[in-house]
Design an enzyme around this catalytic site. Structure first.
Site, PDB file in Angstrom:
ATOM      1  N   ASP A 142       0.870  -1.172   0.000  1.00 38.39           N
ATOM      2  CA  ASP A 142       0.000   0.000   0.000  1.00 38.39           C
ATOM      3  C   ASP A 142       0.907   1.222   0.000  1.00 38.39           C
ATOM      4  O   ASP A 142       2.077   1.137   0.384  1.00 38.39           O
ATOM      5  CB  ASP A 142      -0.880  -0.031   1.252  1.00 38.39           C
TER       6      ASP A 142
ATOM      7  N   ASP B  68      -1.563  -0.870   6.071  1.00 41.26           N
ATOM      8  CA  ASP B  68      -1.793  -0.371   7.431  1.00 41.26           C
ATOM      9  C   ASP B  68      -3.230   0.100   7.664  1.00 41.26           C
ATOM     10  O   ASP B  68      -3.612   0.375   8.799  1.00 41.26           O
ATOM     11  CB  ASP B  68      -0.845   0.799   7.736  1.00 41.26           C
TER      12      ASP B  68
ATOM     13  N   ASP C 161      -6.959  -1.857   3.448  1.00 39.59           N
ATOM     14  CA  ASP C 161      -5.972  -2.875   3.077  1.00 39.59           C
ATOM     15  C   ASP C 161      -6.338  -4.259   3.601  1.00 39.59           C
ATOM     16  O   ASP C 161      -5.758  -5.252   3.163  1.00 39.59           O
ATOM     17  CB  ASP C 161      -4.588  -2.503   3.618  1.00 39.59           C
TER      18      ASP C 161
END
Length: 638
Positions: free
Chosen positions: A337, A535, A539
């Site tokens: 990410d 995080d 996600d």
């Protein structure tokens, strides 16, 4: 001042800790006493004191074999499966029945010695947890009005104000309200250098207040602190078994049954087929019972896995189970990410471009004065930049937010508009400073345009900057032969800029959560074993879809719960370290398995050709068990 002696509910049972601490010591002591009794029994037998010698050997059997015999019997009853402990006890008793008291006693001695070593390995792997638990204080100094009271940490509530003096450990996660200090966060992050903190900064339970006195507002109940999450994660990891361990355990039951069946045949068949004497036949059956037992094979996996998990916990890498640790070594691709993972997750001011007749400091103070009334992340970033750069207080001014465009306000009689291009005039914004806006935007930066009475007064460029360690982390992964890519919800231009700056091999822009899952599935089709690093809540689906999910320690609770591995310090280079640790563990397990199987085959063949006596069979078999355990212990080293 009230005092409480209540123990925190999350503190370990002291008696249990003491028992675990000395369990390996008592097993080692029992093995030592057994060894001394064997020497005494051997001496007495040479003095023709057969009865005294037999009694001494029986004591050696009982003292040395009690722990393993009890473990084997209880495990067989509970799991209704045979195990190697029972094979060893049967082999020792069988040796005694045919008059080989010394050999049987030596078998018990070495078996108990290897058992003590294995217990030491297990206790060593739990040491990180015990040491962590010991770091959390049981009491805190709570402030109520102008009074202070000592309370149990478990009694603290969110919103309580606590006083932490220099040298004291932080009792709970919280936010500094008053004071400035340096915090030693080694217990949480592994970082040895204290971190400077002041009002508005977070502190974590278990860390040490090194210098100043601070007042902290509790932000999490004791059961939900980062400290407790670490403990829970590692405890769960140590109880979860890897695929290799599960295979070995399934194999053990079948193998033990096969060995007992072969030994039963061996007790009769050689006498009739090969013409061996009954004594030789039974003796060889007992040797087979010893050397064919899979002790070393059974000890090949679990000690190594627990040692690796402990190593990771000590270095800020939390594995939620041996399965994930084992799987990580096979990862061929990792998707990241962007926000909060590859980047810091907060936009910062990177460029300030002003009109030639505008003073930059006055310009920024005016902009920040207007922006301080806004809750928009870009506005807050500008305000924070101005406060930290110029160290001046900002006057309160009247401002008005224009939804979807920006904010307008007046400072010292001057009117300003701050926001998007269309808010200040698209043509004027594009023409400002020969079209510098396009160049800044091409670098993945977000632009905030400022207009005064004379037109566009300046541009403030902000960017969610790449973490300082990101490039190093990705290069380390590339060295491990891992393909790296980024899955981000940002636009193509920003994604391209971040990917180029980070040295990523690939990227996919404008990814919604479901698109990230699709991309993970595509990667799995191409690379088979894929990891995802993230995080945020968005996600979580991708983390769950990946072969291995890796969460940043400062991420959301959903990400932490969904992931298989947690980086407590948000330290991306630790991913490469974790992969190296996994590969080393898998390599050591393979070494142990191949070595133990080879030793068993050599000993069985030697016994069949009648060139292996029971003492050497015992030494070869139990010695190999000790060696594989010691080999696994190497993983405790960083």
């Amino acid at each position: 001042m009230n005092s409480s002696t209540q123990t925190s509910p999350n503190k370990p049972n002291k008696w249990k800790d003491l028992t675990e601490k000395f369990s390996s010591f008592w097993e080692l002591l029992a093995a030592g006493i057994s060894g001394l009794l064997i020497l005494l029994g051997w001496f007495l037998s040479n003095q023709d004191l057969a009865t005294a010698s037999a009694i001494t050997y029986i004591l050696a059997y009982i003292i040395g074999g009690y722990a393993k015999a009890k473990e084997g019997i209880l495990q067989t009853i509970e799991e209704k499966k045979l195990n190697v402990e029972l094979l060893m006890i049967l082999a020792a008793v069988g040796s005694a029945l045919i008059g080989y008291w010394t050999e049987g006693a030596i078998l018990i001695f070495i078996f108990s010695l290897s058992g003590a070593l294995e217990t030491y390995t297990m206790n060593k792997s739990h040491k990180e947890i015990s040491s962590l638990m010991d770091l959390q204080p049981e009491e805190a100094l709570r402030i109520i009005g102008d009074k202070e009271e000592i309370v149990a940490v478990g009694d603290l509530k969110v919103g309580d104000l606590i006083l932490i003096k220099p040298g004291e450990r932080v009792p709970s996660d919280g936010m500094i309200k008053f004071g400035e200090t340096a915090i030693d966060e080694a217990a949480i992050t592994g970082e040895s250098i204290p971190v400077s903190k002041k009002a508005g900064y977070e502190v974590f339970a278990g860390t040490v207040n090194a210098t100043g006195t601070i007042k902290v507002e509790v932000t999490k109940p004791n059961s939900e602190t980062l400290f407790q999450k670490i403990i829970t994660l590692v405890q769960n990891a140590q109880s979860e078994k890897s695929p290799s361990q599960l295979f070995i355990e399934r194999f053990e039951d079948t193998y033990v049954k096969a060995v007992l069946a072969v030994v039963a045949v061996m007790m009769f068949l050689p006498h009739y087929v090969l013409g061996w004497s009954w004594t030789e036949t039974f003796y060889r059956a007992m040797v087979l019972l010893v050397v064919a037992s899979p002790c070393a094979l059974v000890a090949s996996v679990m000690p190594a896995t627990l040692a690796a998990i402990s190593n990771g916990a000590r270095n800020g890498i939390l594995f939620k189970g041996g399965a994930h640790l084992e799987q990580l070594g096979h990862v061929k691709a990792i998707a990241f990410d962007k926000t909060g993972t590859l980047t810091q997750g907060k936009p910062v001011v990177t460029d300030i471009i002003t009109r030639d007749d505008v003073d930059q400091k006055a310009f920024m103070l005016s902009v920040a004065s207007i922006e301080q009334n806004s809750n928009h992340p870009l506005a807050q970033s500008i305000v924070n930049y101005v406060k930290s750069t110029y160290q001046e207080s900002l006057p309160r001014v009247v401002s008005e937010e224009v939804s979807g465009f920006g904010v307008a306000g007046t400072v010292e009689g001057k009117n300003y508009k701050i926001g998007k291009k269309d808010f200040v005039g698209r043509n004027a914004a594009n023409a400002f400073k020969d079209g510098i806006a396009d160049l800044l935007a091409a670098e993945g930066k977000t632009l905030s345009f400022v207009q005064d009475e004379h037109g566009v007064a300046g541009i403030i460029a902000l960017k969610d900057v790449v973490r300082s360690e990101t490039k190093h982390a990705l290069e380390a992964l590339k060295d491990e032969g891992v393909y790296t890519c980024m899955l981000t919800g940002d636009n193509e231009r920003t994604a391209h800029a971040i990917a180029k700056e980070s040295h990523l091999a690939g990227y996919v822009a404008e990814c919604l959560p479901e698109r990230k899952v699709e991309e993970i599935k595509k990667l799995r089709e191409e690379y088979t074993t894929v990891a995802m690093v993230g995080d945020g809540i968005n996600d979580a689906p991708a983390l769950a879809s990946a072969s291995v999910g890796i969460a940043m320690g400062e991420g959301t609770d959903v990400a932490l719960e969904t992931a298989d591995i947690v980086l407590m310090k948000n330290d991306l280079p630790k991913i490469a370290d974790a992969i190296k640790l996994s590969k080393k563990m898998n390599r050591i397990i393979r070494q142990n398995v191949i070595f133990s199987i080879t030793v068993i085959m050599v000993l069985i063949c030697s016994n069949f050709f009648q060139v292996l006596d029971l003492p050497f069979g015992v030494i070869g078999h139990e010695g190999s068990t000790i060696l594989v355990i010691l080999n696994g212990l190497r993983l405790l080293k960083s």
